[in-house]
Design an enzyme around this catalytic site. Structure first.
Site, PDB file in Angstrom:
ATOM      1  N   ASP A 274      -8.074  -4.477  13.926  1.00  0.00           N
ATOM      2  CA  ASP A 274      -7.705  -3.067  13.789  1.00  0.00           C
ATOM      3  C   ASP A 274      -7.186  -2.856  12.375  1.00  0.00           C
ATOM      4  O   ASP A 274      -6.019  -2.545  12.152  1.00  0.00           O
ATOM      5  CB  ASP A 274      -6.645  -2.712  14.841  1.00  0.00           C
ATOM      6  CG  ASP A 274      -6.255  -1.246  14.808  1.00  0.00           C
ATOM      7  OD1 ASP A 274      -6.893  -0.479  14.055  1.00  0.00           O
ATOM      8  OD2 ASP A 274      -5.310  -0.874  15.514  1.00  0.00           O
TER       9      ASP A 274
ATOM     10  N   PRO B 181      -5.187  -4.528   1.151  1.00  0.00           N
ATOM     11  CA  PRO B 181      -4.837  -5.656   2.013  1.00  0.00           C
ATOM     12  C   PRO B 181      -5.866  -5.957   3.091  1.00  0.00           C
ATOM     13  O   PRO B 181      -5.848  -7.038   3.677  1.00  0.00           O
ATOM     14  CB  PRO B 181      -3.494  -5.240   2.624  1.00  0.00           C
ATOM     15  CG  PRO B 181      -3.428  -3.765   2.474  1.00  0.00           C
ATOM     16  CD  PRO B 181      -4.201  -3.442   1.234  1.00  0.00           C
TER      17      PRO B 181
ATOM     18  N   GLN C 287       0.830  -1.200   0.000  1.00  0.00           N
ATOM     19  CA  GLN C 287       0.000   0.000   0.000  1.00  0.00           C
ATOM     20  C   GLN C 287       0.866   1.253   0.000  1.00  0.00           C
ATOM     21  O   GLN C 287       2.067   1.196   0.249  1.00  0.00           O
ATOM     22  CB  GLN C 287      -0.899  -0.002   1.242  1.00  0.00           C
ATOM     23  CG  GLN C 287      -0.129  -0.082   2.550  1.00  0.00           C
ATOM     24  CD  GLN C 287      -0.952  -0.656   3.679  1.00  0.00           C
ATOM     25  OE1 GLN C 287      -2.172  -0.589   3.680  1.00  0.00           O
ATOM     26  NE2 GLN C 287      -0.286  -1.243   4.667  1.00  0.00           N
TER      27      GLN C 287
ATOM     28  N   ASP D 198       0.344   0.615  13.965  1.00  0.00           N
ATOM     29  CA  ASP D 198       0.789   1.855  14.614  1.00  0.00           C
ATOM     30  C   ASP D 198       1.074   1.654  16.096  1.00  0.00           C
ATOM     31  O   ASP D 198       1.717   2.493  16.731  1.00  0.00           O
ATOM     32  CB  ASP D 198      -0.237   2.978  14.415  1.00  0.00           C
ATOM     33  CG  ASP D 198      -1.620   2.613  14.941  1.00  0.00           C
ATOM     34  OD1 ASP D 198      -1.766   2.394  16.160  1.00  0.00           O
ATOM     35  OD2 ASP D 198      -2.566   2.562  14.127  1.00  0.00           O
TER      36      ASP D 198
ATOM     37  N   GLU E 109       0.533  -8.055  11.698  1.00  0.00           N
ATOM     38  CA  GLU E 109       0.537  -6.902  10.799  1.00  0.00           C
ATOM     39  C   GLU E 109       1.259  -7.294   9.512  1.00  0.00           C
ATOM     40  O   GLU E 109       2.406  -7.733   9.557  1.00  0.00           O
ATOM     41  CB  GLU E 109       1.238  -5.714  11.467  1.00  0.00           C
ATOM     42  CG  GLU E 109       1.582  -4.558  10.548  1.00  0.00           C
ATOM     43  CD  GLU E 109       0.367  -3.950   9.865  1.00  0.00           C
ATOM     44  OE1 GLU E 109       0.345  -3.948   8.610  1.00  0.00           O
ATOM     45  OE2 GLU E 109      -0.557  -3.497  10.577  1.00  0.00           O
TER      46      GLU E 109
ATOM     47  N   ASN F 270       0.281 -12.261   7.120  1.00  0.00           N
ATOM     48  CA  ASN F 270      -1.070 -11.992   6.640  1.00  0.00           C
ATOM     49  C   ASN F 270      -2.076 -12.391   7.721  1.00  0.00           C
ATOM     50  O   ASN F 270      -2.140 -13.561   8.114  1.00  0.00           O
ATOM     51  CB  ASN F 270      -1.314 -12.789   5.353  1.00  0.00           C
ATOM     52  CG  ASN F 270      -2.662 -12.501   4.733  1.00  0.00           C
ATOM     53  OD1 ASN F 270      -3.696 -12.602   5.388  1.00  0.00           O
ATOM     54  ND2 ASN F 270      -2.657 -12.137   3.467  1.00  0.00           N
ATOM     55  N   GLY F 271      -2.852 -11.432   8.202  1.00  0.00           N
ATOM     56  CA  GLY F 271      -3.793 -11.706   9.281  1.00  0.00           C
ATOM     57  C   GLY F 271      -4.901 -12.663   8.895  1.00  0.00           C
ATOM     58  O   GLY F 271      -5.387 -13.437   9.738  1.00  0.00           O
TER      59      GLY F 271
ATOM     60  N   HIS G 218      -8.676   4.040  19.575  1.00  0.00           N
ATOM     61  CA  HIS G 218      -8.087   2.882  20.256  1.00  0.00           C
ATOM     62  C   HIS G 218      -8.823   2.522  21.544  1.00  0.00           C
ATOM     63  O   HIS G 218      -9.047   1.337  21.829  1.00  0.00           O
ATOM     64  CB  HIS G 218      -6.606   3.140  20.521  1.00  0.00           C
ATOM     65  CG  HIS G 218      -5.798   3.210  19.268  1.00  0.00           C
ATOM     66  ND1 HIS G 218      -5.070   4.325  18.901  1.00  0.00           N
ATOM     67  CD2 HIS G 218      -5.632   2.318  18.261  1.00  0.00           C
ATOM     68  CE1 HIS G 218      -4.475   4.098  17.744  1.00  0.00           C
ATOM     69  NE2 HIS G 218      -4.804   2.896  17.332  1.00  0.00           N
TER      70      HIS G 218
END
EC number: 2.5.1.16
Length: 286
Positions: free
Chosen positions: A162, A169, A36, A91, A111, A143-144, A67
């Site tokens: 999140d 993605p 990305q 993040d 992530e 890859n989640g 959050h």
């Protein structure tokens, strides 16, 4: 969109059909990873911020709206907190809030994009803060979607998604197969939560997401709050459980221990945020 637009007077805008949302500032980083486009900005209003594929993700001085709303209704209500899974969240803000709970023994953050983590650590260090050095955090650059599909049944007490908007993605984080895998790996007494878009800016995506999660888990409800830099400012998070809507009832001892360090979340705020479902959404979901 692939990248934010920047005007001559320093406005950095996220565009959607017929509308745009912007902050005034300067671009610090604008690069394309294998997954990305990543942009880091320094804004005059909210401090340093992060965009992915031209869409606002977070900023230093308003990130707690997002959050705290995602994390605390789930972690204050799950039966156990031993193992937590965060999909996305590069993040670091979600991990930071989760690791405030001493009962959390292990947190898997999955992530896909290493550069999101690296740039967040460099330019937005306050988001992840102590979480990056906490031995309970295991960062998995994978890859989640595949992680959830391959995880052992009943292996997590809390699952938090999140991710970004349902494109690129993150597109696979909003479909039935993914939610079914999340249900499979959630332990009894566990809580699942995901950001579920804006009921104003992305109305149908929001309704479809809540409806699908409810179909898969049996119990699911949206919670409404605000994220000032997001499209329309009005945002949602959807919470689910297999054995009843436990996410609506924070456990008093946990809530007392955590609420003093929160800027947005409190048991009273949470109660109102669950009850703030608009009539047009409620009609669609019943």
């Amino acid at each position: 969109m692939d990248s934010p637009s920047t005007t001559a007077n320093g406005w950095i805008d996220e565009h959607h059909q017929g509308v745009r949302y912007g902050l005034q500032g300067r671009v610090l980083v604008d690069e394309t990873s294998p997954y990305q486009r990543i942009t880091v900005i320094d804004s005059s209003r909210y401090g340093k911020g992060l965009l992915l594929d031209g869409c606002w993700m977070t900023a230093e001085h308003q990130e707690r709206h997002y959050h705290e709303s995602l994390v605390h209704p789930a972690l204050c209500s799950a039966a156990q907190l031993e193992r937590v899974l965060v999909i996305g969240g590069g993040d670091g803000g979600t991990a930071r809030e989760c690791l405030r709970y001493q009962d959390v023994k292990h947190l898997d953050m999955v992530e896909i994009d290493r550069r999101v983590v690296e740039l967040s650590q460099k330019h937005l260090p306050s988001l992840g803060s102590h979480a990056w050095s906490d031995p309970r955090l295991q960062l998995n650059l994978e890859n989640g979607i595949a992680w959830v599909a391959n995880a052992t049944e009943s292996s997590y007490d809390v699952i938090l998604i999140d991710g970004s908007d349902p494109a690129g993605p993150a597109e696979g984080l909003f479909n039935q197969t993914f939610f079914e895998h999340c249900r499979r790996i959630l332990r009894p007494g566990g809580v699942f939560a995901t950001q579920s878009e804006s009921p104003e800016a992305f109305r149908q995506v929001h309704i479809d997401t809540v409806r699908l999660i409810r179909q898969v888990f049996g119990y699911a409800d949206p919670l409404y709050g605000w994220v000032p830099m997001y499209p329309s400012g009005w945002w949602s998070w959807t919470f689910a459980a297999i054995d009843g809507p436990r996410y609506r009832n924070p456990l008093p001892a946990r809530a007392a221990a955590i609420s003093a360090g929160c800027e947005i979340w409190s048991p009273r705020w949470q109660q109102g945020a669950f009850e703030a479902i608009p009539a047009f959404i409620e009609r669609e979901l019943t």
